[in-house]
Design a protein around this motif. Structure first.
Motif, PDB file in Angstrom:
ATOM      1  N   ASN A 149       0.828  -1.203   0.000  1.00  0.00           N
ATOM      2  CA  ASN A 149       0.000   0.000   0.000  1.00  0.00           C
ATOM      3  C   ASN A 149       0.864   1.257   0.000  1.00  0.00           C
ATOM      4  N   ASN A 150       0.487   2.221  -0.814  1.00  0.00           N
ATOM      5  CA  ASN A 150       1.282   3.437  -0.977  1.00  0.00           C
ATOM      6  C   ASN A 150       1.198   4.384   0.211  1.00  0.00           C
ATOM      7  N   GLU A 151       0.156   4.290   1.030  1.00  0.00           N
ATOM      8  CA  GLU A 151       0.021   5.205   2.157  1.00  0.00           C
ATOM      9  C   GLU A 151       0.594   4.644   3.452  1.00  0.00           C
ATOM     10  N   ILE A 152       0.352   3.371   3.728  1.00  0.00           N
ATOM     11  CA  ILE A 152       0.797   2.814   5.010  1.00  0.00           C
ATOM     12  C   ILE A 152       1.861   1.730   4.859  1.00  0.00           C
ATOM     13  N   GLY A 153       2.217   1.375   3.631  1.00  0.00           N
ATOM     14  CA  GLY A 153       3.334   0.465   3.416  1.00  0.00           C
ATOM     15  C   GLY A 153       3.068  -0.987   3.743  1.00  0.00           C
ATOM     16  N   VAL A 154       1.823  -1.361   4.004  1.00  0.00           N
ATOM     17  CA  VAL A 154       1.526  -2.735   4.406  1.00  0.00           C
ATOM     18  C   VAL A 154       1.526  -3.652   3.184  1.00  0.00           C
ATOM     19  N   ILE A 155       2.216  -4.789   3.323  1.00  0.00           N
ATOM     20  CA  ILE A 155       2.284  -5.793   2.267  1.00  0.00           C
ATOM     21  C   ILE A 155       1.013  -6.637   2.318  1.00  0.00           C
ATOM     22  N   GLN A 156       0.403  -6.811   1.161  1.00  0.00           N
ATOM     23  CA  GLN A 156      -0.888  -7.495   1.077  1.00  0.00           C
ATOM     24  C   GLN A 156      -0.725  -8.995   0.797  1.00  0.00           C
ATOM     25  N   PRO A 157      -1.725  -9.798   1.168  1.00  0.00           N
ATOM     26  CA  PRO A 157      -1.666 -11.253   0.953  1.00  0.00           C
ATOM     27  C   PRO A 157      -1.970 -11.611  -0.499  1.00  0.00           C
TER      28      PRO A 157
END
Length: 357
Positions: free
Chosen positions: A139-147
């Protein structure tokens, strides 16, 4: 000035700049040829694009082709609007507006919900009539890697194509497996104005503009050898430095986390790209903070939504209130950020925030 907005754009790599100059005019003034012309100058420019295509393709999974575009937004629109069929599109609630707004414009859009840690909920079902699933990689805003592995499987089970916005992941980590992958050069130290859509072999898209069909007969328009050469060079450097860059941003991340003691982290601390630090502080006036710290380039949200006055849809999707969302900042750092710069910026931001009371 200290630049901490790497999610918005990255500094141009020297190697990319050098590669571009040859195709702006060149040392002998013959580098400006049209790569679609059949004469010598055109063939030389075309060869530069072929080399760059191989360099860009090296960071994608095997078994697909690279289609150059004017950027990731165009790549995403080509993938979504060119996707065959009449079914719905299932997109995560935290997608970039290039995906979210396009899905809404097309219609028949199903939103996939997101957990409080910022990951799209992999336990939810994909509707049976879905023709395309879009869940980004980072995610570009919070940097969380998605499944992405789970959603790729779910898409296949539903008979749908899987689109990954890999803009924030490409060149920083192995790219997720998918049917369609969109990337942008300027997010990995390449030039602005050029991106790519990777299309898995066997996937057919409908062209979205008429013309010469220069790119695999699905994207028309004269290609820019200079921009594409810069993209290729940036991709090549990223491939060589991926582990080194990852170690560097991890060290910066841990230092920053220690310094911003008492600030709340938005999104998962574990499933995350470490070059993105999204924080909030109760009662923080972000507009005042940006005014008081004008020599530090950071963001109050994604660059595409800044100035709208609306709370971030990403922060809202993970359960933050309007006040919490508006008291959040995003710090982005990477290859060319020094530890000294980060420490100076953090100290300045922390001090300015404390002055607000």
């Amino acid at each position: 000035m200290i630049y901490l907005d790497y999610q918005a754009t990255t500094p141009l790599a020297p190697e990319a700049r050098d590669a571009m100059l040859r195709w702006l005019d060149g040392p002998d003034g013959t580098g400006f040829g049209n790569p679609h012309s059949q004469h010598r100058m055109g063939r030389q420019a075309h060869a530069a694009i072929d080399l760059a295509r191989d360099q860009v393709a090296a960071l994608f999974p095997p078994g697909g082709k690279v289609v150059f575009t004017g950027g990731a937004t165009e790549a995403i629109n080509l993938a979504m609007r060119g996707c065959p069929g009449e079914g719905a599109m299932s997109v995560s609630a935290i997608e970039h507006s290039a995906v979210g707004d396009t899905a809404k414009a097309i219609g028949k859009c199903h939103e996939l919900n997101v957990a409080a840690d910022g990951q799209c909920n992999a336990k939810q079902d994909i509707p049976a009539n879905t023709r395309l699933v879009a869940v980004m990689q980072v995610n570009n805003e919070i940097g969380v890697i998605q499944p992405t592995v789970e959603f790729h499987r779910k898409a296949k089970e539903a008979g749908a194509l899987y689109l990954v916005d890999a803009v924030q992941a490409y060149g920083k980590m192995p790219v997720a497996n998918a049917d369609l992958i969109a990337v942008s050069a300027h997010k990995l130290h390449g030039p602005k104005g050029v991106g790519a859509l990777w299309v898995r072999d066997g996937v057919e898209l409908e062209p979205q503009q008429t013309g010469g069909g220069q790119e695999a007969d699905i994207r028309s328009g004269t290609l820019s050898p200079a921009l594409i050469a810069g993209f290729g060079a940036a991709a090549s450097v990223a491939a060589e430095r991926m582990d080194e860059d990852a170690d560097h941003v991890a060290a910066l991340w841990h230092k920053a986390r220690d310094m911003f003691e008492g600030w709340e982290l938005n999104g998962s601390a574990d499933a995350r790209y470490c070059g993105n630090l999204n924080l909030r502080k109760k009662g923080l006036d972000v507009a005042r903070l940006m005014s008081d710290c004008r020599n530090i380039m950071f963001s109050a949200g994604s660059a595409c939504a800044s100035g709208s006055g609306r709370p971030s849809h990403v922060l809202k999707a993970i359960g933050l209130s309007d006040k919490q969302a508006k008291s959040s900042i995003r710090l982005g750092f990477g290859r060319y950020t020094s530890m000294e710069e980060l420490e100076e910026a953090a100290q300045t931001l922390i001090h300015a925030a404390a002055q607000q009371g």
